[in-house]
Design a protein around this motif. Sequence first.
Motif, PDB file in Angstrom:
ATOM      1  N   ALA A  11       0.838  -1.207   0.000  1.00 53.66           N
ATOM      2  CA  ALA A  11       0.000   0.000   0.000  1.00 53.66           C
ATOM      3  C   ALA A  11       0.869   1.252   0.000  1.00 53.66           C
ATOM      4  CB  ALA A  11      -0.930  -0.007   1.207  1.00 53.66           C
ATOM      5  N   LEU A  12       1.953   1.227   0.772  1.00 57.22           N
ATOM      6  CA  LEU A  12       2.872   2.375   0.791  1.00 57.22           C
ATOM      7  C   LEU A  12       3.620   2.489  -0.538  1.00 57.22           C
ATOM      8  CD1 LEU A  12       4.274   2.090   4.435  1.00 57.22           C
ATOM      9  CD2 LEU A  12       2.632   3.762   3.550  1.00 57.22           C
ATOM     10  N   LEU A  13       3.915   1.342  -1.175  1.00 55.84           N
ATOM     11  CA  LEU A  13       4.520   1.374  -2.502  1.00 55.84           C
ATOM     12  C   LEU A  13       3.560   2.016  -3.505  1.00 55.84           C
ATOM     13  CD1 LEU A  13       6.716   0.608  -4.551  1.00 55.84           C
ATOM     14  CD2 LEU A  13       5.638  -1.661  -4.738  1.00 55.84           C
ATOM     15  N   PHE A  14       2.277   1.672  -3.407  1.00 58.90           N
ATOM     16  CA  PHE A  14       1.265   2.304  -4.259  1.00 58.90           C
ATOM     17  C   PHE A  14       1.222   3.810  -3.990  1.00 58.90           C
ATOM     18  CE2 PHE A  14      -3.001   4.046  -4.712  1.00 58.90           C
ATOM     19  CZ  PHE A  14      -3.286   3.744  -6.038  1.00 58.90           C
ATOM     20  N   PHE A  50       3.253  16.919   1.695  1.00 54.02           N
ATOM     21  CA  PHE A  50       3.521  16.508   3.069  1.00 54.02           C
ATOM     22  C   PHE A  50       2.790  17.402   4.075  1.00 54.02           C
ATOM     23  CE2 PHE A  50       6.094  16.841   6.970  1.00 54.02           C
ATOM     24  CZ  PHE A  50       6.003  15.525   7.402  1.00 54.02           C
ATOM     25  N   MET A  51       2.730  18.703   3.810  1.00 55.24           N
ATOM     26  CA  MET A  51       2.082  19.639   4.728  1.00 55.24           C
ATOM     27  C   MET A  51       0.590  19.342   4.897  1.00 55.24           C
ATOM     28  SD  MET A  51       4.332  21.607   6.016  1.00 55.24           S
ATOM     29  CE  MET A  51       3.337  22.923   6.734  1.00 55.24           C
ATOM     30  N   ALA A  52       0.002  18.614   3.955  1.00 54.13           N
ATOM     31  CA  ALA A  52      -1.415  18.249   4.061  1.00 54.13           C
ATOM     32  C   ALA A  52      -1.693  17.417   5.309  1.00 54.13           C
ATOM     33  CB  ALA A  52      -1.853  17.485   2.810  1.00 54.13           C
ATOM     34  N   TYR A  53      -0.647  16.819   5.886  1.00 57.61           N
ATOM     35  CA  TYR A  53      -0.784  16.038   7.120  1.00 57.61           C
ATOM     36  C   TYR A  53      -1.461  16.854   8.224  1.00 57.61           C
ATOM     37  CZ  TYR A  53       0.795  13.789  11.476  1.00 57.61           C
ATOM     38  OH  TYR A  53       0.853  13.232  12.723  1.00 57.61           O
ATOM     39  N   TRP A  54      -1.184  18.169   8.267  1.00 57.61           N
ATOM     40  CA  TRP A  54      -1.723  19.020   9.326  1.00 57.61           C
ATOM     41  C   TRP A  54      -3.056  19.681   8.948  1.00 57.61           C
ATOM     42  CZ3 TRP A  54       3.559  18.510   8.716  1.00 57.61           C
ATOM     43  CH2 TRP A  54       4.265  18.103   9.851  1.00 57.61           C
ATOM     44  N   VAL A  55      -3.561  19.402   7.758  1.00 61.83           N
ATOM     45  CA  VAL A  55      -4.760  20.107   7.288  1.00 61.83           C
ATOM     46  C   VAL A  55      -5.991  19.214   7.246  1.00 61.83           C
ATOM     47  CG1 VAL A  55      -5.767  21.407   5.360  1.00 61.83           C
ATOM     48  CG2 VAL A  55      -3.342  21.696   5.937  1.00 61.83           C
ATOM     49  N   ILE A 330       0.856   6.170  10.893  1.00 57.29           N
ATOM     50  CA  ILE A 330       0.266   5.778   9.605  1.00 57.29           C
ATOM     51  C   ILE A 330       0.048   6.992   8.697  1.00 57.29           C
ATOM     52  CG2 ILE A 330      -1.724   4.730   8.465  1.00 57.29           C
ATOM     53  CD1 ILE A 330      -1.942   2.792  10.791  1.00 57.29           C
ATOM     54  N   PRO A 331      -0.716   8.027   9.142  1.00 57.80           N
ATOM     55  CA  PRO A 331      -0.853   9.195   8.262  1.00 57.80           C
ATOM     56  C   PRO A 331       0.475   9.896   7.995  1.00 57.80           C
ATOM     57  CG  PRO A 331      -1.828   9.629  10.420  1.00 57.80           C
ATOM     58  CD  PRO A 331      -1.538   8.173  10.366  1.00 57.80           C
ATOM     59  N   LEU A 332       1.350   9.960   8.997  1.00 56.01           N
ATOM     60  CA  LEU A 332       2.643  10.615   8.806  1.00 56.01           C
ATOM     61  C   LEU A 332       3.459   9.892   7.735  1.00 56.01           C
ATOM     62  CD1 LEU A 332       4.500  12.871   9.802  1.00 56.01           C
ATOM     63  CD2 LEU A 332       5.417  11.280  11.501  1.00 56.01           C
ATOM     64  N   THR A 333       3.443   8.561   7.784  1.00 61.42           N
ATOM     65  CA  THR A 333       4.173   7.772   6.787  1.00 61.42           C
ATOM     66  C   THR A 333       3.554   7.928   5.401  1.00 61.42           C
ATOM     67  OG1 THR A 333       4.772   6.124   8.464  1.00 61.42           O
ATOM     68  CG2 THR A 333       4.963   5.461   6.165  1.00 61.42           C
ATOM     69  N   CYS A 334       2.223   7.896   5.324  1.00 57.31           N
ATOM     70  CA  CYS A 334       1.538   8.023   4.028  1.00 57.31           C
ATOM     71  C   CYS A 334       1.838   9.359   3.365  1.00 57.31           C
ATOM     72  CB  CYS A 334       0.037   7.832   4.201  1.00 57.31           C
ATOM     73  SG  CYS A 334      -0.463   6.144   4.583  1.00 57.31           S
ATOM     74  N   TYR A 335       1.810  10.450   4.142  1.00 59.45           N
ATOM     75  CA  TYR A 335       2.100  11.770   3.581  1.00 59.45           C
ATOM     76  C   TYR A 335       3.572  11.899   3.190  1.00 59.45           C
ATOM     77  CZ  TYR A 335      -2.530  13.575   4.734  1.00 59.45           C
ATOM     78  OH  TYR A 335      -3.886  13.799   4.767  1.00 59.45           O
ATOM     79  N   THR A 336       4.451  11.281   3.965  1.00 60.09           N
ATOM     80  CA  THR A 336       5.879  11.319   3.639  1.00 60.09           C
ATOM     81  C   THR A 336       6.157  10.563   2.351  1.00 60.09           C
ATOM     82  OG1 THR A 336       6.473  11.418   5.999  1.00 60.09           O
ATOM     83  CG2 THR A 336       8.203  10.749   4.454  1.00 60.09           C
ATOM     84  N   VAL A 337       5.551   9.383   2.198  1.00 61.34           N
ATOM     85  CA  VAL A 337       5.805   8.540   1.033  1.00 61.34           C
ATOM     86  C   VAL A 337       5.275   9.183  -0.243  1.00 61.34           C
ATOM     87  CG1 VAL A 337       5.225   6.335  -0.054  1.00 61.34           C
ATOM     88  CG2 VAL A 337       5.957   6.386   2.331  1.00 61.34           C
ATOM     89  N   ILE A 338       4.071   9.792  -0.189  1.00 58.91           N
ATOM     90  CA  ILE A 338       3.544  10.416  -1.407  1.00 58.91           C
ATOM     91  C   ILE A 338       4.384  11.632  -1.791  1.00 58.91           C
ATOM     92  CG2 ILE A 338       1.867  12.050  -0.406  1.00 58.91           C
ATOM     93  CD1 ILE A 338      -0.086  11.182  -2.612  1.00 58.91           C
ATOM     94  N   ALA A 339       4.943  12.331  -0.784  1.00 54.09           N
ATOM     95  CA  ALA A 339       5.830  13.459  -1.071  1.00 54.09           C
ATOM     96  C   ALA A 339       7.106  12.975  -1.742  1.00 54.09           C
ATOM     97  CB  ALA A 339       6.160  14.208   0.217  1.00 54.09           C
ATOM     98  N   LEU A 340       7.660  11.855  -1.274  1.00 55.44           N
ATOM     99  CA  LEU A 340       8.852  11.282  -1.896  1.00 55.44           C
ATOM    100  C   LEU A 340       8.550  10.840  -3.337  1.00 55.44           C
ATOM    101  CD1 LEU A 340      10.260   9.164   1.079  1.00 55.44           C
ATOM    102  CD2 LEU A 340      11.217  11.289   0.149  1.00 55.44           C
ATOM    103  N   GLY A 341       7.347  10.299  -3.546  1.00 53.97           N
ATOM    104  CA  GLY A 341       6.947   9.916  -4.897  1.00 53.97           C
ATOM    105  C   GLY A 341       6.855  11.120  -5.813  1.00 53.97           C
TER     106      GLY A 341
END
Length: 442
Positions: A11-14, A50-55, A330-341
């Motif tokens: 899921a994180l790869l996706f 990534f900043m969307a994590y706080w919004v 979980i949300p922190l990792t998801c936002y970080t991974v999409i930012a890296l993508g």
Amino acid sequence: MTLLIIIIVLALLFDYINGFHDAANSIATIVATKVLTPFQAVLWAAFFNFMAYWVFGFGVADTVAKTANTSSIDLVVILAGVIAAIIWNLITWWKGIPSSSSHTLIGGFAGAAIAHGFSGVTDPEHAGFKIVNWIKQAKEGELLPSGVMIVIIFIVFAPLLGMIISYFISLWMMYSSKKNIYPKILTVVLMALVIWFLSSVLKFDITPDPTNKYFFENSFWYFFSEPSNIKWFLVGLIFFSLAIFNLFFSSFSTAKAEKVLKKMQLLSSAAFSLGHGGNDSQKVMGIIAAAVAVYLRLNPHVDMSAGWLDLNVVLPNDDLGIKSHMPNWIPLTCYTVIALGTLSGGWKIVKTMGSKITKVTAFEGVVAESAGALTLFSTEHFKIPVSTTHTITGSIIGVGITKRVSAVRWGVTVKLLWAWVLTIPVSALLEAIVYYILKLVI
């Protein structure tokens, strides 16, 4: 537990693939107008992903998690869904087709669930097509129902909404370029209406929670740091930046207007990147939440918060009065991974989005990105997972139409529409095939 961990990793790869697949959505126009270099643009977009994590909250994640009835599926269904979504995303990225990662994931999830419903479910209430939550009535306080049918409807409605918003913003800005008092009166009236609207949706009656270390203890700052309020502040910022520009537009020379619009593109692209991060990362959170819910149903005595990996995810249940819960990692990792993508870029799709649909200037860039951001903020508010790709494409088409209908390259647009229409059924079919293969080997 091993299968659950594999699902989370995939899921994180996706999520990562989603980032570089959809990077073009928020950087195409800003690159096409040369406001930023491609490298600067992806840094800019990734930061605001990534900043969307706080919004944003978890409304879209909840909708995705409930695509299928978690009481009737197994982990193989979710695994098949993620694998098929990854395959389809890579194919469309390779071909340079700006398809929807959102609809790929939901279509795939639903396709595997239906395959399971016809082969592994004996309960008549959830067998066959009934295993998918097609439509659910709106709960108290909600304006729209939820379910897969609503997502399908928004395949058309999201880009249409983006197109309508960008069309009217374009007309408003072009009208404001005229040297008379009436455009300014219109802008002032619109500003007053938006102030009234914001005063009705902002949460004023909130008090600091002393047990929550992530918020300010001071009531004033707590009000401004409330996530739902931040979202509406951003809506206000987008609108009032356009309104203030329109008040002075008629006094600007062409060169001065172009210079100001290019600076405004930084704001509009940042807002769209926020919407992209908030909308798309939540879908991965929803998949993880669904996987945990299925695992707990099959292993009811396991403590998910014990050990090295905290997976104490709880889906909301209004009938039982249960509120949602998700560990912060979980949300922190998801936002970080999409930012890296996003940092990895999506240059094949940038060309389609930035030049093939219509010729894009700073004016078109500001309008399209602003309209796209407003659309994403609105749909997220109603917990509807929409395609950021469809949204920005519709917004670009809308601003192109204001010049003339022929300004839009309809041959390219029709091909994109076919890709949109086919994404969910093709993903569902691919998902069903993957599900049957996995059932043979697992």
